[in-house]
Structures are given as C-alpha cells and as structure tokens.
Write an enzyme that holds these catalytic residues in place. Sequence first.
Site, short mmCIF file in Angstrom:
data_model
loop_
_atom_site.label_atom_id
_atom_site.label_comp_id
_atom_site.label_asym_id
_atom_site.label_seq_id
_atom_site.Cartn_x
_atom_site.Cartn_y
_atom_site.Cartn_z
N ARG A 98 37.91 35.20 54.35
CA ARG A 98 37.82 36.57 53.85
C ARG A 98 36.67 36.79 52.87
NH1 ARG A 98 41.63 33.69 51.39
NH2 ARG A 98 41.78 33.69 49.11
N GLY A 154 35.06 36.95 44.06
CA GLY A 154 36.00 36.45 45.06
C GLY A 154 36.12 37.40 46.22
N GLY A 155 37.36 37.75 46.60
CA GLY A 155 37.58 38.59 47.77
C GLY A 155 36.91 39.94 47.68
N ASN A 196 39.08 30.09 51.10
CA ASN A 196 38.35 31.33 50.83
C ASN A 196 37.55 31.83 52.03
OD1 ASN A 196 37.42 29.92 47.62
ND2 ASN A 196 39.20 31.17 48.10
N SER A 203 33.44 31.59 32.22
CA SER A 203 34.59 32.46 32.00
C SER A 203 34.16 33.70 31.22
CB SER A 203 35.68 31.72 31.22
OG SER A 203 36.68 32.61 30.77
N CYS A 225 69.85 29.74 31.92
CA CYS A 225 71.16 29.29 32.40
C CYS A 225 71.29 29.48 33.91
CB CYS A 225 72.27 30.02 31.66
SG CYS A 225 72.21 31.82 31.79
N CYS A 284 43.44 51.82 23.17
CA CYS A 284 42.37 52.81 23.10
C CYS A 284 42.68 54.02 22.22
CB CYS A 284 41.97 53.28 24.50
SG CYS A 284 43.21 54.29 25.35
#
Length: 557
Positions: free
Chosen positions: A57, A24-25, A54, A93, A171, A422
């Site tokens: 950028r 992406g960016g 998109n 993915s 609430c 880790c």
Amino acid sequence: MADFLPPDMRAAVAGSHVLVVGTGGIGCELVKNLVLTGFTKINMIDLDTIEVSNLNRQFLFQKQHVGRPKVEVARESALRFNPTASITAHHDSILNPEYNVNYFKQFSLVMNALDNKVARNHVNRLCLAAGVTLVESGSAGYLGQVTVISKGESECYECQPKPATKTFPGCTIRNTPSEPIHCIVWAKHLFCQLFGEPDADNDVSPETEEGEEEGFSGNSAPRISTRQWAESNDYSPAKLFHKLYQSDIEYLLSMDKLWKTRSPPQPLELSQLPAHSQEEASETEASLPDQRLWSVQKCATVFQECILQLRDELSLKGELVWDKDDRVSMDFVAAAADLRAFVFDIPLKSRFDIKSMAGNIIPAIATTNAVIAGLIVMEALKVLNGEFHKCKTTYLPKYPNPRKRLLVTCALAPPNPKCYVCSPKPEAAVKLNVNTITVGTLQEKVLKGHFGMVAPDVEIEDGKGTILLSSEEGETDDNLPRSLGEFGIGDGSRLQADDFLQNYQLVLTITHSDEQLADEKEFLVMDDEQSAAEPLTRKRKASPVPEEIERKKVKVL
C-alpha cells in the site's frame, strides 16, 4: 497536474514551503501528490523504516528498500517525478526538541500523515504556537477524514475529547475473562511478566476477591510474582503450564462468590488435553495457516516451545519487548490466549485474529489513503490561495450516504472555548486522591499520558512558588515517589504546568476524592467527562452529516 492550476494559485504553490509529518500509507501518496501539483520546497519527517508489510500500500517503496528509512526512500522516489524539487528528509522523531516553535514558523503550511495520538497532539500544539495552519488527516480501514486547523478560526485537534483507549479492569483480566480480548490482554501481560519489564499492576496471578481471604482449598497458588515463580522453576514449560492453567484455575474455583452468576472455568491438565481438534474443522474454511484455528494440543505444544526459545533469548538480550511482528512472541501470545479461552469456555481465535486484536490492527486500505491524500492537497490549495473560508472537514465513510455521496463535507467547527489547549487561558480539573497519587504518576500518566506534554515543569500556586516538577534532568527526582498530599496539595489546589518544548501552559485544579473512581481509574479529567456528550449534539445541529456517519466517523486517532 500543476499545469491545470490558475496562474495565481500556481505561483502560491511554487513559492510555498511545506512540512509533511509522516511518510507511511497516507504520507507516500501525499508526497507524490505534492510534487505533481507543483510544490517544490518540501520538508519531511518520519522515524520509521520500511517493512515488507508496507509494500502492498505504500507505493513509493519496493522490495529492495526494506530496512531503509521511509522518509529517505520517499524523497528519492518523489524526486523522480520532479528532479528540480527541493525535498529535505529527516529520519527522526517529530518529538525531538530540535523541531520546536521556531522550526515550525518557517513553513507556509503543515500537513499531518501520522498514525498516533501523541505525535498529533504535539504537532497540533506547535502549529498553534507558531501560527501555522495545519491540515490534519487520518484513515482506518475504509474510513477517512481530513480537516483544517487554524488558531482562532477552527477547532484544534484537541478541542473535542478523543475516545479513550479501551482498557479492562484488572480483576476481569486476572479472574473472570468473558471475551477473547480479555484472554489476549492476559497473554500479553504474561509475556511481559515472564520475559519483559514486569509491571506489578499487570500481574497475571489470580487476584483475591474481597471477602474470599478465608476458606481456600489446599491448591492455592503461591502469592509471589509470576517472574519470581518462573525463575525459581527455571522457566520449565510443563510447570508453567500446570501453574497457569491448572493450579491458578483451581485457586479461582475456590472463590465461591465469583461463580454464583458465572460459568466456572475448567482446569486444564497437560497430560489430559482434549482429543477434539478445531483446527481440522477450520482448514476447509481458511486457506492461509494463520487463519486456521489451532487445536488445544497445538496451542500447548507451541506454548511450551515458545517458552524455551524466549527463555534463551531473555538470557542473551535481557528484558524483551513484545512485538506482533516477531514470530515467537506472537506465537506465544496466540497459544497462551487460546489456552486460557478454552479453560473459560470462550471461543478460540485464529493467530491472524489474535494478532489483529493484540496489535490493535485495523487493515490499511490503499485506496482510502489515496483519497485522503488527494483531499489534503485540495485543502492545502485553498489555504495557500487565501481561501480559508472555503475549507471543509471531509469524511470518507465505508458506504455512500442516503444521497449516494461517498465524500461527506461539513463546515469547520469553531474553536471550543473550554479547550485545554487552544483556549486563551487553558485550564482543566482533575479528580484524584492526593494521598495515593504520587508526583511521578502526575508526571507520567496525567501530564504526559493524558495531556500530551513532553517535558512538563509544574509549580504549585501556594504563594511560595514551590517547584513540584522540573524538566531539568535530576532536579526533582526526589519528589517523584512522594504523594501530592505531602506537598500540601489538597482539594481546590491549583498547579501551573508548562511545557517549553510545545510553548504550552495549562492550569490544573485538583479535586480530592477518597472514593474509588469508576473502572479502577487513578484519576478523572472532569472537563472531558462533562463535555463528552455535548460536542456531538453541537455538531449535529450545525452540520448536515447524517447521524450514522457522525457516529462512525474517524476521530483521527
């Protein structure tokens, strides 16, 4: 750029095999930088497709590419810089089981250019399990950050607790909103109740306050779900308006205790909308329609029109999913939120502002992404050249620091010995009510939601090896609706959780509590609460980063 590298480094770069997660960016700039720096063997993974938004950028994409997978177009564009490079693109993915520990082991280095915590957690764990160095990055508007993660040498992505996603008590959303965001959250819940997958926990109907069960006025709202009420009235826009902004508000006004210290709301009648138009006053201040405030009349008109359109769409497609980029869905939330804000005397917001808040949008800045992508490559060169000791964490703040520096660096922090990812023996303590928390909640909200597991298996340390959860489909489905207490789990019980996809094991110690947790939380990870303030103190002592930057720095969300 490759010609300017020393011969040894140039050879290391040419012989490396790297993985880029996200195109992406930041990813677009990163892939371009890698090819120009001499990297010739690159794998890329990204699930998204290119949208018009998109193009301002993400400069590897053009108008004709809209609708195509980002990763495929990024590969095609990068090859124009170096046609001899070997670039493999996966439109998929990263959570797919195919990309397991063995897959990660083939790479010299992994570079993240992601935009969500779930995927970052997953890549972090796979890199730790595979023993592969990870260059992590993130940007948010003008802010950016790059760091390097190596097992046993620097803290991992999950060593320090990340800021929790902002939530609001039910609430407050249902009964006593006081800020625009409360109204926006209510409007999104309303969309899901009417047209999406309804969640009983997010019903928008007024919630009865303790001690207010008696003495209601005759205008009390019917105590059925919003979806049932809408269906019984054929999604009549006028009736929905009357219920949500008049009868429900009158019901709230009958709860006297709510308004002893608060300004009471004012019911809104469709036939008596105020004549004053805020839209006209804002037109001279904003040239774009989305940045103008809508009048109450326009909100009411848009609200009713959207209900009819969404009702028709619901009948054709089934349950809908709210999308900030879908015009009708976004118009509905904008109108519904501003109408509720008017009722509670809360400042109205423009459609543009509501979209940003509803979609948790932080404007993306192309120059920020370019700077961060360049820093990623600089850290990658150090790693490949065997100079890990020179690696730094670099922060890009919005303004230069007192020394007039825009890029602020500090030494990599050592691993957190209490990290539940880790550390040599990951453990965590969770406070909850074993009599009300179900196995399904443990799976979805605790293990997957908080601890980032993908396919958890859970065994009770009871000397019998009782299997509480199995990642095998259908094997433990009967356990999901049952409470933890039904399996003999109580205060001090220990659960062995294992995610084979991430090669990750975690021991959970259960602390039982009959009391309601703060902010209506269902569970509390005690290690996170106890250490929340400690990491910043430790880092400030070891780092020259000014307090202002430390407080505002991007936590790679």
